[in-house]
Motif scaffolding. Structure first.
Motif, PDB file in Angstrom:
ATOM      1  N   ASN A   1      16.227  46.822  54.556  1.00 32.85           N
ATOM      2  CA  ASN A   1      15.205  46.698  53.514  1.00 32.85           C
ATOM      3  C   ASN A   1      15.805  46.708  52.117  1.00 32.85           C
ATOM      4  N   LYS A   2      16.755  47.586  51.971  1.00 33.97           N
ATOM      5  CA  LYS A   2      17.275  47.771  50.624  1.00 33.97           C
ATOM      6  C   LYS A   2      18.775  47.497  50.665  1.00 33.97           C
ATOM      7  N   SER A   3      19.140  46.338  50.233  1.00 28.79           N
ATOM      8  CA  SER A   3      20.569  46.061  50.282  1.00 28.79           C
ATOM      9  C   SER A   3      21.206  46.413  48.947  1.00 28.79           C
ATOM     10  N   LYS A   4      22.305  47.064  49.048  1.00 25.58           N
ATOM     11  CA  LYS A   4      23.011  47.442  47.835  1.00 25.58           C
ATOM     12  C   LYS A   4      24.364  46.755  47.847  1.00 25.58           C
ATOM     13  N   ASN A   5      24.760  46.260  46.712  1.00 22.19           N
ATOM     14  CA  ASN A   5      26.056  45.610  46.647  1.00 22.19           C
ATOM     15  C   ASN A   5      27.165  46.593  46.971  1.00 22.19           C
ATOM     16  N   PRO A   6      28.192  46.113  47.620  1.00 23.49           N
ATOM     17  CA  PRO A   6      29.310  47.021  47.866  1.00 23.49           C
ATOM     18  C   PRO A   6      29.991  47.381  46.552  1.00 23.49           C
ATOM     19  N   ALA A   7      30.773  48.408  46.624  1.00 20.86           N
ATOM     20  CA  ALA A   7      31.486  48.844  45.430  1.00 20.86           C
ATOM     21  C   ALA A   7      32.974  48.841  45.710  1.00 20.86           C
ATOM     22  N   LYS A   8      33.703  48.712  44.627  1.00 19.37           N
ATOM     23  CA  LYS A   8      35.142  48.843  44.746  1.00 19.37           C
ATOM     24  C   LYS A   8      35.495  50.184  44.117  1.00 19.37           C
ATOM     25  N   MET A   9      36.294  50.975  44.830  1.00 21.22           N
ATOM     26  CA  MET A   9      36.655  52.286  44.302  1.00 21.22           C
ATOM     27  C   MET A   9      38.162  52.394  44.133  1.00 21.22           C
ATOM     28  N   PHE A  10      38.540  53.140  43.114  1.00 25.00           N
ATOM     29  CA  PHE A  10      39.954  53.410  42.873  1.00 25.00           C
ATOM     30  C   PHE A  10      40.130  54.918  42.764  1.00 25.00           C
ATOM     31  N   PHE A  11      41.141  55.437  43.418  1.00 26.20           N
ATOM     32  CA  PHE A  11      41.418  56.872  43.347  1.00 26.20           C
ATOM     33  C   PHE A  11      42.813  57.097  42.767  1.00 26.20           C
ATOM     34  N   VAL A  12      42.859  57.947  41.770  1.00 27.99           N
ATOM     35  CA  VAL A  12      44.121  58.250  41.089  1.00 27.99           C
ATOM     36  C   VAL A  12      44.436  59.721  41.308  1.00 27.99           C
ATOM     37  N   GLY A  13      45.666  60.021  41.689  1.00 28.53           N
ATOM     38  CA  GLY A  13      46.087  61.416  41.885  1.00 28.53           C
ATOM     39  C   GLY A  13      46.583  62.026  40.582  1.00 28.53           C
ATOM     40  N   ASP A  14      47.409  63.027  40.695  1.00 28.13           N
ATOM     41  CA  ASP A  14      47.912  63.754  39.514  1.00 28.13           C
ATOM     42  C   ASP A  14      48.626  62.804  38.553  1.00 28.13           C
ATOM     43  N   THR A  15      48.253  62.859  37.287  1.00 33.70           N
ATOM     44  CA  THR A  15      48.967  62.068  36.274  1.00 33.70           C
ATOM     45  C   THR A  15      49.802  62.973  35.368  1.00 33.70           C
ATOM     46  N   HIS A  16      49.452  64.266  35.287  1.00 34.77           N
ATOM     47  CA  HIS A  16      50.156  65.226  34.420  1.00 34.77           C
ATOM     48  C   HIS A  16      50.456  64.586  33.057  1.00 34.77           C
ATOM     49  N   GLY A  17      51.677  64.704  32.554  1.00 34.83           N
ATOM     50  CA  GLY A  17      51.930  64.106  31.240  1.00 34.83           C
ATOM     51  C   GLY A  17      52.466  62.690  31.339  1.00 34.83           C
ATOM     52  N   SER A  18      52.253  62.039  32.469  1.00 30.17           N
ATOM     53  CA  SER A  18      52.843  60.720  32.671  1.00 30.17           C
ATOM     54  C   SER A  18      52.025  59.627  31.981  1.00 30.17           C
ATOM     55  N   PHE A  19      51.954  59.740  30.672  1.00 26.48           N
ATOM     56  CA  PHE A  19      51.234  58.777  29.829  1.00 26.48           C
ATOM     57  C   PHE A  19      51.728  57.356  30.077  1.00 26.48           C
ATOM     58  N   PHE A  20      53.022  57.244  30.343  1.00 27.41           N
ATOM     59  CA  PHE A  20      53.698  55.992  30.687  1.00 27.41           C
ATOM     60  C   PHE A  20      52.963  55.254  31.825  1.00 27.41           C
ATOM     61  N   ASP A  21      52.479  56.003  32.823  1.00 30.97           N
ATOM     62  CA  ASP A  21      51.743  55.401  33.943  1.00 30.97           C
ATOM     63  C   ASP A  21      50.283  55.134  33.561  1.00 30.97           C
ATOM     64  N   THR A  22      49.703  56.058  32.837  1.00 34.29           N
ATOM     65  CA  THR A  22      48.289  55.939  32.464  1.00 34.29           C
ATOM     66  C   THR A  22      48.043  54.700  31.612  1.00 34.29           C
ATOM     67  N   ILE A  23      48.986  54.363  30.736  1.00 34.82           N
ATOM     68  CA  ILE A  23      48.787  53.157  29.909  1.00 34.82           C
ATOM     69  C   ILE A  23      48.899  51.866  30.729  1.00 34.82           C
ATOM     70  N   LYS A  24      49.427  51.957  31.946  1.00 31.49           N
ATOM     71  CA  LYS A  24      49.391  50.782  32.829  1.00 31.49           C
ATOM     72  C   LYS A  24      48.087  50.774  33.626  1.00 31.49           C
ATOM     73  N   LEU A  25      47.680  51.966  34.055  1.00 36.02           N
ATOM     74  CA  LEU A  25      46.487  52.073  34.914  1.00 36.02           C
ATOM     75  C   LEU A  25      45.207  51.678  34.183  1.00 36.02           C
TER      76      LEU A  25
END
Ligand SMILES: [Mn+2]
Length: 404
Positions: free
Chosen positions: A127-151
């Protein structure tokens, strides 16, 4: 009860006597500041407006932080001393913190009996169709700003793709934004800004480093005091206490849970047994700045780990963790938890693996680690991509493969 299970990358004694002392001292010192922090911040923001906030309007703060952080790349990183807003930086950060905290308070704690769990449904029926979703999961980033600016730029593109094609995009950062890396204040501020800019898409969960004993001991506190003040350190910790602990996605194929550490157990001292809590009915006392004032289930959600080298013949289902707090638990406890809480797949961070991820317990309990530089280790940092219509075929991406 005290048998030690070998585990080469476990954070041996992360919560030690020194952490305990620093934690208690920091909390006791900040307690008077914390008790009147909303009034102090409000006054500060009011006074700031009369000083014209360095020509900024409060409503444009998110966009200003956004354009500030969007300028950085791997070749052009900010220094530890360089903060947006110059002499007004502390005031602007305080405004950002207040906006962020209000957003979570409205979202999670609007009713009189709050449970720190965010539920989202991607179930579809005839009856009620909902569009699928895309999910992303990110673990610990700590001070790794270098990675966050890519993500973050990658996620922005994915959000726009979803808007064009008509599916939802959800990004969950599973805690531990601060400590360990020198650019942790930047890392946190960029992630907060991303969350405020894309409120429907981004969700942050609390990690064990979003607690005063740990972030006063492992770098963040020292840096905030050095570049700013004790008041701002109190503001950050006052905000961390309101982060949710758990996200649950209800999909057709089953439930997906995200939390930082692990499965909580309630040991029964008199019988030597234990109980696995049903989270929806548990009375959480999670909104605490200091670990000692939280309930045990909250503490364990932030701190527990799976038993790594599990011996199926061992009668012991859980042990005290070598981290100095919490427990390690076996497959059976994980299964019991899943049945009780309608979980089929669980994603968490918290543990360092050189390969950036690890699948435990028949590939249903997945650790994800998203910081390339972690203390002295080089990690193959990863993040997860998952389709709500096909949850068991998730992808584990390498952050280093993203362009910056
Ligand atoms: Mn952690």
């Amino acid at each position: 009860m005290n048998t030690i299970v070998p585990n080469e990358f476990e954070e041996e004694n992360e919560f030690n006597e020194k952490t305990r002392i620093i934690g208690e001292q920091s909390y006791q010192t900040l307690k008077p500041t914390l008790s009147k922090i909303i009034e102090t911040q409000t006054q500060m923001i009011f006074d700031g407006k009369t000083q014209r906030l360095g020509e900024t309007k409060e409503s444009t703060i998110i966009d200003e932080f956004w354009s500030y952080y969007s300028q950085f790349s791997s070749e052009n990183l900010p220094s530890e001393e360089m903060y947006y807003g110059n002499e007004f930086a502390e005031l602007k950060i305080t405004i950002l913190i207040r906006m962020f905290q209000d957003f979570y308070l409205e979202r999670i704690y609007p009713i009189s009996f709050p449970v720190p769990i965010i539920h989202t449904s991607y179930r579809s029926s005839k009856n009620k169709s909902k569009n699928p979703a895309k999910m992303f999961f990110v673990g610990d980033t700590h001070g790794s700003f270098f990675d966050t600016i890519k993500l973050i730029p990658f996620f922005v593109k994915e959000i726009h793709k979803g808007e064009e094609k008509g599916y939802e995009v959800k990004i969950v950062f599973i805690g531990d934004f601060v400590d360990r890396g020198k650019l942790d204040i930047h890392n946190l501020l960029y992630i907060l800004t991303f969350n405020l800019k894309y409120q429907k898409n981004v969700l942050l969960l609390r990690g064990n480093h979003e607690e005063i004993s740990i972030n006063a001991h492992y770098g963040f506190g020292t840096r905030v005091m050095k570049h700013f003040s004790q008041l701002l350190f109190a503001s950050f910790n006052h905000m961390f206490k309101d982060l949710p602990l758990i996200a649950i996605f209800h999909c057709n194929e089953g439930g997906i849970m995200c939390l930082h550490g692990g499965i909580p157990i309630v040991p029964n001292i008199s019988t030597g047994g234990y109980e696995v809590p049903q989270l929806n009915t548990f009375q959480f006392n999670n909104r605490q700045v200091w670990i000692d004032e939280m309930d045990e289930v909250t503490q364990q959600i932030l701190w527990n780990d799976p038993i790594r080298n599990y011996d199926p013949n061992s009668p012991q289902k859980y042990f005290k963790s070598r981290r100095g707090i919490g427990f390690v638990f076996n497959h059976e406890i994980f299964n019991e938890f899943c049945v009780k809480n309608h979980v089929n797949l669980l994603f968490r961070g918290h543990q360092v693996f050189l390969e950036g991820f690890h699948k435990h317990f028949d590939n249903r309990f997945i650790t994800i680690f998203s910081a390339t530089n972690y203390v002295k280790k080089k990690i193959d940092a990863r993040f997860i991509e998952l389709d709500s219509g096909d949850i068991y075929n998730f992808k584990v991406h390498r952050i280093q493969n993203l362009s910056s």
